[in-house]
Design an enzyme around this catalytic site. Sequence first.
Site, PDB file in Angstrom:
ATOM      1  N   GLY A  29      -5.461   5.263  -4.204  1.00 35.06           N
ATOM      2  CA  GLY A  29      -5.232   4.943  -5.769  1.00 35.06           C
ATOM      3  C   GLY A  29      -4.338   3.750  -5.809  1.00 35.06           C
ATOM      4  O   GLY A  29      -4.084   3.236  -6.986  1.00 35.06           O
ATOM      5  N   GLY A  43      -5.580   0.537  -5.390  1.00 39.73           N
ATOM      6  CA  GLY A  43      -6.326  -0.424  -6.153  1.00 39.73           C
ATOM      7  C   GLY A  43      -6.044  -0.521  -7.511  1.00 39.73           C
ATOM      8  O   GLY A  43      -5.943  -1.305  -8.176  1.00 39.73           O
ATOM      9  N   HIS A  62       0.798  -1.083   0.103  1.00 43.05           N
ATOM     10  CA  HIS A  62       0.052   0.038  -0.095  1.00 43.05           C
ATOM     11  C   HIS A  62       0.803   1.365  -0.029  1.00 43.05           C
ATOM     12  O   HIS A  62       1.059   2.217   0.987  1.00 43.05           O
ATOM     13  CB  HIS A  62      -0.837  -0.095   0.971  1.00 43.05           C
ATOM     14  CG  HIS A  62      -2.535   0.265   1.005  1.00 43.05           C
ATOM     15  ND1 HIS A  62      -3.128  -0.608   0.171  1.00 43.05           N
ATOM     16  CD2 HIS A  62      -3.101   1.331   1.118  1.00 43.05           C
ATOM     17  CE1 HIS A  62      -4.452  -0.135  -0.007  1.00 43.05           C
ATOM     18  NE2 HIS A  62      -4.313   1.192   0.619  1.00 43.05           N
TER      19      HIS A  62
END
Length: 413
Positions: free
Chosen positions: A240, A242, A235
Amino acid sequence: MGYKTIRQTVAMGSATIPPKQAAQQEYDTRINGWSTYRSGLVLDGYEMFAILSAQLGRDMDKVRDLENQVEALWRSLPPIACHAYLMDLIGTEVQSTNTIEGVHTTRKEISEALQAASTNGGHTRWSEFAKLFLGLSDPGPERLELPSTLEGIRRIYDQVMDGELEDKDTPDGQLFRKDTIAVWDESTGRKLHDGAWPESTIQVQLTQWLALMRDRDIPPLLRAAMCHYAFEHIHPFYDGNGRTGRFLFALQLSKHLSAPTALSVSTIIADHKTQYYKAFDDAQHPLNCSDVTMFCQRMVRFVSEAQEAIIAQLTEKQALLSAAETALTSYRQQEGMPGLQAGILFFLIQEELFDGMRVPVTRRLLREALDIGERKTVNALDALTDAGLLQTHGSKPIRYSLSDMGRALFLNT
């Protein structure tokens, strides 16, 4: 008996030791197994790995078998139909990956973005994201390559999120975020896990991720699924992750599978959003010790479902195109239609059948596609419009599509 996660195995066991210790023992056994693919990427204290279980092997074989059918159908299409279908897939893919994140995107916005991206016609919302997908599907020198550096990952992210970030979500580290972030299950309010932190750890893990992406000892499809899990787990951005992660997954697939397959997975994920997030949730449970076998199996099945959808669509569209071509040939013979007018009609028939956005086309596009001059193009279009087979849209530039009469004659609609 099907494959069991470490967590399931511990729950089913009769050991008297604490679950965490039992999970560690099971992890030690699996990570060193003969059919284990190790990632070299440590997440939450465990090296991520996947085991080529019997079911996962069958699922990967299914993808290879289906890909042969997809490629055969794809090669049989005329170039105009191929291009129209790619534009439709890209538009649907951009819309689907945004929908997964709860971001509303209209087909009009996507159409304008694709138009701007494919013609260098200025900048619109999502045009940079559309350029990425065009680069993914380009068979020539403009084909987008996999990122090879941390800066390359950031450049892709900037294109994916161009114009979509709030100030508070802009990366504030050297390349990525410098603060902590937690990933939550929005439906239950439960925290799923914390993203990597600090930024130095993000950079180390993404450097390992880049190495994993190029590890040819791991089958390509399995490698892409492992990379997708790892990117979302790390992450690296505030927002953004994903959309960027799914694009990178599609980019990896495009190096080994056809463009239609690579461009269709987010659409399937959007239809199975709950299963998608559950696969992440299950894999990142502490007692699973970064065993992503079942996550990879779920992603491979998404790919095969995308292929099955493509095969069904192209089979149907090919039948419609064949019928339309027969109707056009009959009409041309009956009316004594010149070949240029028939060529324009066949171009527009393919656009109608293979691009769901049904965007009217310009004279310039027709000239370039059919390799004809300006005056001949105008004369042929005027004749087809006067005959009621085409309708015009706007001006500067004027655009053309089949009229209702044209659709009724050639598409039976």
